[in-house]
Scaffold this active site. Structure first.
Site, PDB file in Angstrom:
ATOM      1  N   HIS A 157     -24.215  40.415   1.925  1.00  0.00           N
ATOM      2  CA  HIS A 157     -24.974  41.676   1.989  1.00  0.00           C
ATOM      3  C   HIS A 157     -24.008  42.849   2.089  1.00  0.00           C
ATOM      4  O   HIS A 157     -23.327  43.037   3.092  1.00  0.00           O
ATOM      5  CB  HIS A 157     -25.922  41.685   3.181  1.00  0.00           C
ATOM      6  CG  HIS A 157     -26.869  42.848   3.172  1.00  0.00           C
ATOM      7  ND1 HIS A 157     -27.858  42.990   2.231  1.00  0.00           N
ATOM      8  CD2 HIS A 157     -26.969  43.949   3.970  1.00  0.00           C
ATOM      9  CE1 HIS A 157     -28.549  44.106   2.461  1.00  0.00           C
ATOM     10  NE2 HIS A 157     -28.012  44.710   3.504  1.00  0.00           N
ATOM     11  N   HIS A 183     -31.034  40.648   8.032  1.00  0.00           N
ATOM     12  CA  HIS A 183     -31.142  41.096   9.419  1.00  0.00           C
ATOM     13  C   HIS A 183     -32.132  40.223  10.202  1.00  0.00           C
ATOM     14  O   HIS A 183     -31.729  39.467  11.064  1.00  0.00           O
ATOM     15  CB  HIS A 183     -31.521  42.573   9.539  1.00  0.00           C
ATOM     16  CG  HIS A 183     -30.560  43.500   8.888  1.00  0.00           C
ATOM     17  ND1 HIS A 183     -29.224  43.546   9.238  1.00  0.00           N
ATOM     18  CD2 HIS A 183     -30.710  44.421   7.895  1.00  0.00           C
ATOM     19  CE1 HIS A 183     -28.599  44.452   8.497  1.00  0.00           C
ATOM     20  NE2 HIS A 183     -29.478  44.981   7.668  1.00  0.00           N
ATOM     21  N   ASP A 216     -22.556  44.427   5.266  1.00  0.00           N
ATOM     22  CA  ASP A 216     -23.572  45.475   5.208  1.00  0.00           C
ATOM     23  C   ASP A 216     -22.966  46.868   5.063  1.00  0.00           C
ATOM     24  O   ASP A 216     -22.574  47.269   3.981  1.00  0.00           O
ATOM     25  CB  ASP A 216     -24.459  45.374   6.445  1.00  0.00           C
ATOM     26  CG  ASP A 216     -25.719  46.214   6.347  1.00  0.00           C
ATOM     27  OD1 ASP A 216     -25.933  46.843   5.298  1.00  0.00           O
ATOM     28  OD2 ASP A 216     -26.490  46.257   7.308  1.00  0.00           O
TER      29      ASP A 216
END
Length: 450
Positions: free
Chosen positions: A67, A277, A328
């Site tokens: 991610h 998440h 992220d």
């Protein structure tokens, strides 16, 4: 060309800890032989040549960063000037998002992906929603920003799964996109599908997947369109899920169910889907994710940087959700830190130790991450798998005296010494072979922040 690599230690599949003295042969970008040495001699059928490349330290499969938002790299160190939360941080992020064009995004992403290569990442999943011009107008090539990311990954020497993201509304109850958000939207899911369906990367280092930004950004009636496109293509599908309590509250207020239940009812969950998440799921949500074998991508360094909270990682794994890892927002680009944070954050949450074994953290950082990105032939040091080798020093100030099995609790990205991607050396002696990473990061970030 055929190559032989002699690893001081290698972490082989289904082994709880690393194996000493392993000969790995590669050819055509694939691993063709893996042979632990016995009493200084190779096992039958494999010959150690004098020209075998020695890999001092611990050699791992390539790490998968499942991610990424590449442009967030420009935010590192710039969002800590006061109090706030995810929502205040988001306004700073939008400012950077509004400044990028295909050329500046290529420069920033190239440097960010090269930093990942230095950290041992051989494949990245780019959760991509910067599609159009700042006012929402499409570029002459509607996929110009996608093409910039594909080119950036090629320059950096790593593989890419472009998770083209559908982003249509600003809230669960359908507020229209405004300001910098306008460049994210395609109008509706059908037009999103038409645009992404028209894009085919030229090189085989990149593949296209799909993403639903969140239940805030895709109306319930259009979730199935995105999921259906991904299913027909056999492509991975990712979605931000329950990152914030406010998201859960808004979804219940509008739809009467949690975001996880809404996604389940609309056919989004499943083995080819990854929830990113999943920080604030209910017990019922955890069960839905596990029963559907939906993966969960944890991004602990971002989740703590944004004060998001700590998700129930062990409960989700036990329910049946494969865990992967992502950096992220790139507050840190270090899959070792992400991996150990899964265990250490669980200790903080439960006030107990020993939730994840080292080999489970290895799987999350390697095989599970690649699978979540649609590369099922990567992430293990085994015959037939992609020839991705990441060698970690065992003689640095951080790792000296540490047993190889303890690397995920001691090493950092700075200890990565050698990286091979699809049989090609990308990092040697801790240096990227084609990108001056610090210089390019500095220049690319200055271009979009000054």
């Amino acid at each position: 060309m055929p190559m032989r690599w002699l690893a001081e230690y290698a972490w082989l599949p289904a082994h709880a800890e690393p194996t000493p003295d392993v000969l790995i042969e590669t050819d055509g970008g694939r691993i063709t032989a893996v042979a632990p040495l016995t009493a200084g001699r190779p096992t039958a059928g494999v010959q150690v040549l004098d020209d075998a490349v020695r890999l001092p330290g611990l050699t791992l499969p390539g790490l998968a960063n499942a991610h990424s938002h590449a442009f967030h790299r420009a935010l590192r160190g710039r969002t800590h000037g006061g109090r706030g939360d995810f929502w205040t941080w988001r306004e700073v992020m939008y400012d950077v998002a509004g400044r990028l064009d295909p050329d500046s995004y290529l420069a920033l992403a190239r440097a960010a992906y090269a930093e990942m290569a230095l950290a041992g990442v051989t494949c990245v999943g780019e959760f991509h929603y910067l599609h159009h011009g700042p006012d929402g107008t499409r570029y002459d090539d509607p996929n110009a920003m996608s093409a910039a990311l594909v080119e950036a990954a090629a320059h950096a020497g790593i593989r890419l799964t472009l998770l083209d993201t559908c982003y249509l509304t600003a809230s669960v109850d359908g507020d229209p996109l405004a300001g910098p958000q306008r460049r994210f939207g395609d109008g509706d899911a059908l037009r999103w599908a038409d645009r992404v369906g028209a894009f085919t990367p030229e090189n085989d280092h990149a593949r296209v997947g799909a993403a639903i930004h969140s239940v805030r950004a895709v109306p319930a009636g259009q979730l199935a369109t995105v999921a259906g496109w991904a299913h027909r293509q056999g492509a991975p599908l990712h979605v931000h899920l329950s990152e914030q309590p406010a998201e859960n509250d808004a979804c219940r207020a509008v739809h009467g169910v949690s975001p996880t239940r809404l996604l389940a009812d609309r056919g989004v969950l499943g083995r080819h889907t990854t929830a990113v998440h999943a920080t604030h799921p209910t017990a019922a949500d955890v069960a839905l994710l596990g029963e559907s074998r939906t993966g969960v991508c944890l991004c602990p360094t971002t989740e703590r940087d944004l004060a998001d909270g700590i998700g129930p990682a062990r409960r989700m794994a036990e329910a049946g959700s494969p865990l992967s890892l992502g950096s992220d927002s790139h507050a840190v680009v270090d899959l070792f830190e992400e991996a150990r944070a899964v265990e250490l954050d669980e200790r903080l949450r439960t006030r107990r130790r020993g939730h994840f074994r080292a080999d489970e953290l290895l799987t999350a950082a390697t095989r599970a991450g690649h699978a979540a990105l649609g590369w099922g032939d990567a992430g293990e040091l085994a015959v037939g798998m992609r020839a991705d080798l990441v060698t970690v020093r065992l003689d640095s100030a951080r790792t000296a005296g540490v047993p190889p099995v303890g690397v995920f609790f001691a090493a950092t990205a700075a200890d990565v010494d050698h990286v091979v991607v699809d049989g090609r050396v990308v990092v040697r002696d801790g240096r990227h072979l084609t990108v001056d990473v610090p210089v390019e990061l500095r220049d690319a970030i200055e271009a979009v922040t000054s």
